[in-house]
Design a protein around this motif. Structure first.
Motif, PDB file in Angstrom:
ATOM      1  N   GLY A  23      -1.439   4.639  -1.690  1.00  0.00           N
ATOM      2  CA  GLY A  23      -1.196   3.592  -2.671  1.00  0.00           C
ATOM      3  C   GLY A  23      -0.059   2.630  -2.346  1.00  0.00           C
ATOM      4  N   ILE A  24       0.537   2.742  -1.168  1.00  0.00           N
ATOM      5  CA  ILE A  24       1.673   1.858  -0.906  1.00  0.00           C
ATOM      6  C   ILE A  24       1.185   0.485  -0.419  1.00  0.00           C
ATOM      7  CG2 ILE A  24       3.179   3.804  -0.358  1.00  0.00           C
ATOM      8  CD1 ILE A  24       3.025   2.925   2.570  1.00  0.00           C
ATOM      9  N   SER A  25       2.060  -0.507  -0.603  1.00  0.00           N
ATOM     10  CA  SER A  25       1.826  -1.863  -0.098  1.00  0.00           C
ATOM     11  C   SER A  25       2.891  -2.168   0.938  1.00  0.00           C
ATOM     12  CB  SER A  25       1.892  -2.885  -1.230  1.00  0.00           C
ATOM     13  OG  SER A  25       0.881  -2.654  -2.190  1.00  0.00           O
ATOM     14  N   ILE A  26       2.454  -2.662   2.097  1.00  0.00           N
ATOM     15  CA  ILE A  26       3.386  -3.064   3.148  1.00  0.00           C
ATOM     16  C   ILE A  26       3.248  -4.576   3.295  1.00  0.00           C
ATOM     17  CG2 ILE A  26       4.052  -2.782   5.562  1.00  0.00           C
ATOM     18  CD1 ILE A  26       2.673  -0.038   5.478  1.00  0.00           C
ATOM     19  N   ILE A  27       4.296  -5.294   2.950  1.00  0.00           N
ATOM     20  CA  ILE A  27       4.223  -6.754   2.834  1.00  0.00           C
ATOM     21  C   ILE A  27       5.292  -7.385   3.729  1.00  0.00           C
ATOM     22  CG2 ILE A  27       4.344  -8.711   1.264  1.00  0.00           C
ATOM     23  CD1 ILE A  27       3.628  -6.764  -0.998  1.00  0.00           C
TER      24      ILE A  27
END
Length: 921
Positions: free
Chosen positions: A681-685
């Motif tokens: 569920g993580i976001s890498i931006i």
């Protein structure tokens, strides 16, 4: 000083000569006479031959003398013979014209007029007391010429002398010479002539003016388009010298300092270098000189205070040039003139005029109360005007700028004029901090094809119109300005649009105004939008912002696919220019819709805003997502904890310290690492594909994902290893990982740009996959969606899908220039290709094998080996496509394919259009 030889002959002298002649005949003494003398007496005396001068002229022959006795002669006289006409003195003999034409009109050579008063000439442009045209060797001596149009008009003549005469109180010039050559005007008194004392114009050359006294007239001496004239010992009171020329030689004359204006010497500088003008002079004329300094002078009540022509780098400071009949200062065809701390007040025509004077600089100049323009600038490009005041020019213009470009004008005040600022054919001017107040017609009037001028901080109050733009003037910008109290309208646009040119006449930005009048013109009203983000009442940084101006994106930070900034430490982004309304041709205006989006992690808000004024839109952000920060520049920080102040130095360290559903913000930088994403569920931006790069160093996969619901955004992933499955992104579904979003990512130099392996629910938006072996490789997966992406120049295939169900390729994907296939689908079902451009692929644009239920819609397939190749595939629909320029077949239907429908397609310019084998059903 020049004097005629001998005494002038009066009537009485000539009668004495006649008596001597009679006596000589009686006593037998020879007496020589070469001409006849006639006597004219208006009373018809017995000694007179005629009662009118014209009768005497008509009956005389060349060389004769006509004596005009005491009296008043009411007639116009045409002198067409070489005669001497002599009165009995200016107090005794008066010739009064009819008021229609000239009193004496002279068309013959060798005519002399002496000792009389001449008045009553007409008021036409060539009417005069004495008019001489196309003559030579003529003279006027000891004559009084008053109360005419011009006193004496000399046209196209030479070798004329006007001596010892009083030429005054005429409605035109005292003496006007046009194309007058080698003539002399000496010892004359000229006063109260309405246009000027002496004017030499239109090619006059080598004339001498000496010992004349001039007063009570606009100009003592006007040299207009004349050359090589000489002025000596002329005394000018309340007037002076005005030189006008189109070329340098028309400014070159002999003018020594024995000429005076208001009892002070005229200073005429020709061909000087590094000269400082001395004090206590009556007029300054600088011609063809360099680096002249003029400082601390007060010169008043002449014709022109200061003239500068064909000169370079003249410096004028701390001077006053007031009360002149023409100009305070005239600068003509000169470069780099600097005028500072100077006043030019109460001048008859212009306070300061610059004509074809490039690079002029005006600073702290007051040019008020002029008859026409306080400041005139024509064809004076690349100039600077700062801190100038023009007040009280009545019905005329305070500042007039014509045929001029690329100038900076700042801190100028124009009040109580007809028009404050007038611009004619002016382009690329920058006008800042302009105050235009109480001007009758308009504060600013822009006319006649002026273009691309910028007004910043214009204050226009209590004018007729605040700003008037007319006659094909367009592309102007009015910024940060206030227009109020206009009696007609704050802004008036008239006939400013140009056919075929979409450039609006005027765009306003952050302008306060009330009334608008638009006709045949386009006005765009814009204001500034500020966006502020708060969380818990405190400013929030790094919020993404997008602004739509109608249908046009005018601001987008990286989270919305743009390059603009997110909110800063104060929670704001500022100065976004947005359209409020458009007047297209006339009023009323068409209102514009402005939409603002703000996004932070899992929070987003979209709203329409009213842009009738410059203002701030505030967004209150609500989110519970935890943000972990990564910055490769923070290596070695002993306090790194993933906070904004102490970010981790690698992406992997950020992931290792993350929890499910956290967001990892990756600052710009070059991250050399292989990343394993194992937190669901993580976001890498990142900070944009041009700013944030993750480089595997030609070893292994750049980013391996083995958990579900991961989001990857705004990263550049590059240089995976050389093994078959070394990828930019590898979603490994062997452990049950599903759900991946890839947005605004660039992947290159990998074996497989994005590798979807045994997974599902993949969304790929606005990605670039180039220079890999395969762009997108999908194996044994479901529901892969790719939209708005560019897949190009991969050595094998752009997209290689095998055993994939529910693939969707939509929204303008560009798939081109691959070594084998644009799109390869093997054993796939339920696939859609829509609105795609598939070009220049070596083998096939689309290759379908052992698949079913495939739709290809509204796409362009051009310059491929084969446009669409279908083999062993059922239920294929091709609708609305353009298939062209294939080197083999546009569409090829091969063995065991069935239920293929091609409808509404344009199939052209292929080697073969549609090729079908016999086994196709």
């Amino acid at each position: 000083m020049y004097r005629p030889v001998g005494d002038m002959m009066t009537v009485r002298g000539l009668i004495c000569s006649l008596l001597m002649f009679a006596a000589a005949v009686l006593i037998g003494i020879p007496y020589a006479s070469e001409a006849t003398t006639y006597v004219v007496d208006d009373d018809g005396g017995s000694w007179a031959n005629y009662t009118t001068i014209q009768d005497a002229v008509d009956n005389a022959t060349d060389g004769d003398t006509i004596l005009v006795y005491n009296g008043t002669y009411n007639e116009d006289v045409l002198v067409y013979k070489g005669l001497t006409i002599v009165g009995n003195g200016t107090a005794e003999t008066t010739v009064i014209g009819t008021g229609n034409g000239s009193v004496f009109r002279v068309t013959a050579f060798n005519v002399t007029l002496r000792s009389m008063t001449i008045r009553g000439g007409g008021s036409g442009p060539s009417d005069a007391g004495i008019r001489m045209e196309h003559v030579r060797t003529c003279a006027v001596n000891m004559t009084r010429v008053v109360d005419n149009g011009h006193g004496i008009f000399l046209n196209d003549s030479w070798l004329v002398e006007i001596l010892d005469s009083d030429i005054s109180s005429n409605d035109g010039y005292g003496i006007l010479g046009e194309n007058l050559t080698d003539s002399r005007i000496a010892d004359c008194t000229l006063s109260d002539n309405a246009l000027g004392s002496i004017a030499l114009a239109d090619g006059s050359d080598s004339d001498v003016l000496e010992g004349n006294t001039m007063s009570a007239t606009p100009h003592g001496v006007l040299l207009n388009l004349s050359t090589d004239c000489e002025l000596y010992d002329n005394i000018m009171t309340g007037c002076g010298i005005w030189i006008r020329g189109a070329y340098l030689n028309e400014y070159i004359h002999t003018i020594p300092s024995n000429n005076t204006v208001n009892a002070a010497p005229v200073y005429y500088l020709l061909n000087g270098t590094g000269v400082t003008v001395p004090p206590n002079v009556g007029e300054i004329i600088v011609v063809n000189s360099d680096n002249t300094t003029i400082s601390g002078h007060t010169i008043e009540n002449g014709s022109v205070g200061l003239s500068i022509a064909y000169s370079t780098s003249t410096s004028v400071d701390s001077c006053e040039f007031n009360g002149h009949s023409a100009f305070g200062v005239m600068v003509h065809k000169s470069r780099y003139t600097e005028i500072s701390d100077t006043m030019a007040l109460d001048n008859g025509i212009y306070g300061v005029a610059a004509v074809m004077a490039s690079g002029i600089s005006l600073s702290n100049v007051n040019a008020s109360y002029s008859g026409e323009y306080g400041l005139l600038m024509i064809q004076s490009n690349h100039s600077t005007v700062r801190d100038v005041a023009v007040i009280g020019n009545g019905t005329e213009q305070g500042v007039h700028l014509a045929i001029i470009s690329d100038c900076d004008i700042e801190n100028v005040t124009v009040t109580d004029c007809g028009i404050g600022f007038g611009l004619v054919r002016a382009s690329d001017l920058s006008l800042t901090n302009i105050i235009a107040r109480d001007n009758v017609v308009a504060g600013v009037y822009v006319d006649d094809r002026s273009r691309d001028d910028v007004f910043d901080h214009l204050i226009a109050s209590d004018n007729g119109y605040g700003l008037f733009v007319a006659n094909r003037s367009r592309g102007h910008l009015l910024v940060n300005s206030t227009l109020t109290g206009s009696s007609s309208a704050d802004i008036r646009l008239l006939d400013a649009d140009v056919a075929g040119d979409d450039d609006p006449a005027l765009t306003t930005l952050n302008v306060t105004l009330t009334t608008v009048d638009v006709m045949n013109s386009t006005l765009v009203v814009r204001n500034f939008l500020h966006v502020r983000a708060l969380k818990g009442g405190s400013p929030l940084a790094n919020v993404d912002v997008k602004v739509l101006d109608g249908n046009t994106t005018v601001y987008a930070s990286s989270g919305f696919g743009g390059n603009d900034s997110r909110t800063g430490s104060d929670g704001s982004v500022r100065w976004i220019a947005v359209t409020d309304r458009v007047y297209a041709g006339s009023a009323p205006a068409a209102e514009n819709t402005t939409t603002v989006s703000a996004r932070y992690l899992d929070w987003e808000e979209i709203r329409d805003v009213n842009m009738s004024t410059t203002h701030t839109e505030t967004f209150n952000v609500t989110t519970n997502v935890t943000v972990i920060y990564v910055d490769d520049d923070n290596a070695g920080d002993p306090d790194m904890d993933g906070s904004e102040e102490h970010p981790y130095d690698t992406i992997q360290r950020g992931i290792d310290n993350a929890s499910a559903n956290d967001t990892i913000r990756v600052y710009e930088g070059d991250y050399s690492e292989n990343v394993v994403v194992d937190v669901p569920g993580i976001s890498i931006i990142g900070n944009g594909t041009a700013n944030t790069t993750v480089d595997a160093g030609n070893s292994g996969t750049v980013m391996l994902i083995n958990v579900s619901n991961v989001t990857i955004k705004r990263l550049h992933l590059t240089d995976a290893g050389t093994q078959t499955e070394d990828s930019g992104i590898h979603l490994d579904g062997s452990a049950g990982a599903v759900g991946l979003t890839v947005h605004d990512v660039h992947v290159d130099l990998s074996q497989r740009g994005i590798f979807i392996d045994g997974s599902s629910d993949v969304v790929i938006i606005n990605v670039t996959l180039d220079n890999n072996a395969f762009g997108l490789y999908g194996d044994t997966s479901d529901d892969i969606s790719i939209a708005g992406s560019s897949i190009a120049s991969n050595t094998n295939s752009g997209m290689y899908l095998t055993d994939v169900n529910g693939a969707s390729i939509t929204d303008g994907c560009s798939i081109h220039t691959h070594g084998t296939y644009g799109i390869y689908m093997n054993n796939c079902a339920g696939g859609v290709i829509s609105d795609a451009s598939i070009t220049s692929n070596t083998n096939s644009g689309v290759y379908l094998t052992s698949s079913h239920d495939i739709w290809i819609l509204d796409s362009v397939l051009s310059s491929n080996g084969e446009g669409i190749y279908i083999t062993a595939t059922d239920n294929v629909t091709v609708v609305g496509c353009e298939v062209r320029s294939s080197t083999s077949n546009g569409i090829a239907l091969r063995a065991s394919s069935a239920d293929v429908r091609v409808e509404g397609c344009e199939i052209r310019d292929n080697n073969n259009g549609i090729s079908v084998t016999s086994s196709v059903r």
